[in-house]
Design a protein around this motif. Structure first.
Motif, PDB file in Angstrom:
ATOM      1  N   PHE A 156       0.821  -1.206   0.000  1.00 40.26           N
ATOM      2  CA  PHE A 156       0.000   0.000   0.000  1.00 40.26           C
ATOM      3  C   PHE A 156       0.860   1.264   0.000  1.00 40.26           C
ATOM      4  O   PHE A 156       0.376   2.339  -0.345  1.00 40.26           O
ATOM      5  CB  PHE A 156      -0.945   0.016   1.202  1.00 40.26           C
ATOM      6  N   LEU A 157       2.116   1.138   0.372  1.00 39.38           N
ATOM      7  CA  LEU A 157       3.026   2.284   0.330  1.00 39.38           C
ATOM      8  C   LEU A 157       3.752   2.413  -1.000  1.00 39.38           C
ATOM      9  O   LEU A 157       4.147   3.515  -1.390  1.00 39.38           O
ATOM     10  CB  LEU A 157       4.077   2.161   1.448  1.00 39.38           C
TER      11      LEU A 157
ATOM     12  N   VAL B 284      -1.476   2.294  -3.691  1.00 36.82           N
ATOM     13  CA  VAL B 284      -1.305   3.560  -2.968  1.00 36.82           C
ATOM     14  C   VAL B 284      -2.552   4.417  -3.115  1.00 36.82           C
ATOM     15  O   VAL B 284      -3.061   4.989  -2.136  1.00 36.82           O
ATOM     16  CB  VAL B 284      -0.064   4.328  -3.478  1.00 36.82           C
ATOM     17  N   LYS B 285      -3.058   4.522  -4.333  1.00 36.08           N
ATOM     18  CA  LYS B 285      -4.251   5.351  -4.570  1.00 36.08           C
ATOM     19  C   LYS B 285      -5.462   4.778  -3.852  1.00 36.08           C
ATOM     20  O   LYS B 285      -6.265   5.511  -3.264  1.00 36.08           O
ATOM     21  CB  LYS B 285      -4.534   5.442  -6.074  1.00 36.08           C
TER      22      LYS B 285
ATOM     23  N   ALA C 126      -5.487   2.943  -1.116  1.00 30.76           N
ATOM     24  CA  ALA C 126      -5.329   3.172   0.320  1.00 30.76           C
ATOM     25  C   ALA C 126      -5.597   4.628   0.679  1.00 30.76           C
ATOM     26  O   ALA C 126      -6.258   4.924   1.682  1.00 30.76           O
ATOM     27  CB  ALA C 126      -3.923   2.767   0.757  1.00 30.76           C
ATOM     28  N   ARG C 127      -5.108   5.545  -0.152  1.00 28.70           N
ATOM     29  CA  ARG C 127      -5.276   6.972   0.130  1.00 28.70           C
ATOM     30  C   ARG C 127      -6.736   7.396   0.027  1.00 28.70           C
ATOM     31  O   ARG C 127      -7.212   8.224   0.812  1.00 28.70           O
ATOM     32  CB  ARG C 127      -4.421   7.792  -0.841  1.00 28.70           C
ATOM     33  N   ASP C 128      -7.451   6.829  -0.928  1.00 30.28           N
ATOM     34  CA  ASP C 128      -8.829   7.248  -1.182  1.00 30.28           C
ATOM     35  C   ASP C 128      -9.851   6.477  -0.357  1.00 30.28           C
ATOM     36  O   ASP C 128     -11.055   6.774  -0.417  1.00 30.28           O
ATOM     37  CB  ASP C 128      -9.164   7.073  -2.670  1.00 30.28           C
TER      38      ASP C 128
ATOM     39  N   HIS D  19     -12.734   6.683   5.803  1.00 25.63           N
ATOM     40  CA  HIS D  19     -12.391   6.392   7.197  1.00 25.63           C
ATOM     41  C   HIS D  19     -13.595   5.723   7.876  1.00 25.63           C
ATOM     42  O   HIS D  19     -14.188   6.280   8.811  1.00 25.63           O
ATOM     43  CB  HIS D  19     -11.997   7.682   7.925  1.00 25.63           C
TER      44      HIS D  19
END
Length: 203
Positions: free
Chosen positions: A117-118, A124-125, A127-129, A132
């Motif tokens: 995920f990093l 990455v995208k 995980a970022r999007d 919550h």
């Protein structure tokens, strides 16, 4: 007659292979061929069900999340018909801790997803999007506690929820590393909840 194929079961079979590989050695270098061999299926069949490597990792994670949600619902149901917001928030946060073999294995898999995920541009995208969801759930429960007089009205429910979820995530890591016992982890969660649910605690 040819045997009917249970597609959901086949997807689960492949997802469980991803989980086992994740627990044994992480996911950074895992290939479709390795997953196919672990699952006992052909690479072609694996691609039929999941497509690319990124789609496979995301699909296996989605199945794991669905499992986690189902198990959480089952455990929360044992709290009774009207457990109160304190007990519900506590129950949700304890799902973030590796308190038994099932939850420990799940969180080991989640930990294996951290590096991809990093580093993987597609992941990455994602995980970022990602919303919550856990923070929003806890914030909603705390807000309900405020409406019921169980939580002081001057507390910021969203900020408290973000802190609790982040704290539980951090505590989870220390338990996985053996630096803290499950009992100590639960005690830390309870300590924070006493502060938040101060109305009922002091009342």
């Amino acid at each position: 007659m040819p045997r009917q194929v249970d597609h959901d079961q086949r997807r689960r079979q492949i997802a469980e292979a991803v989980w086992r590989l994740a627990i044994r050695g992480g996911l950074e270098d895992v290939t479709l061929r390795q997953v196919a061999a672990e699952a006992g299926v052909s690479a072609r069949l694996l691609q039929y069900y999941f497509g690319t490597r990124d789609q496979l990792l995301l699909g296996a994670l989605e199945i794991l999340n669905d499992d986690a949600e189902q198990r959480a619902r089952e455990r929360l149901a044992t709290l009774g018909e009207a457990p109160g917001m304190h007990a519900l928030v506590r129950g949700v946060l304890l799902e973030l801790l590796p308190l038994d073999e099932e939850r420990r294995n799940r969180h080991l898999v989640y930990a294996a997803y951290f590096v991809p995920f990093l580093t993987d541009p597609v992941l990455v995208k994602v995980a970022r999007d990602a919303p919550h969801a856990m923070e929003n759930l806890v914030a909603g429960l705390i807000a309900q506690g405020q409406e019921l007089g169980e939580v002081p009205h001057d507390l910021d429910a969203a900020a408290e929820a973000a802190f609790l979820v982040a704290g539980a995530d951090g505590i989870q890591t220390t338990v996985l590393l053996g630096k803290r016992t499950p009992e100590e982890a639960v005690a830390l969660i309870d300590h924070q909840l006493v502060r938040i649910f101060a109305v009922t605690t002091r009342g």
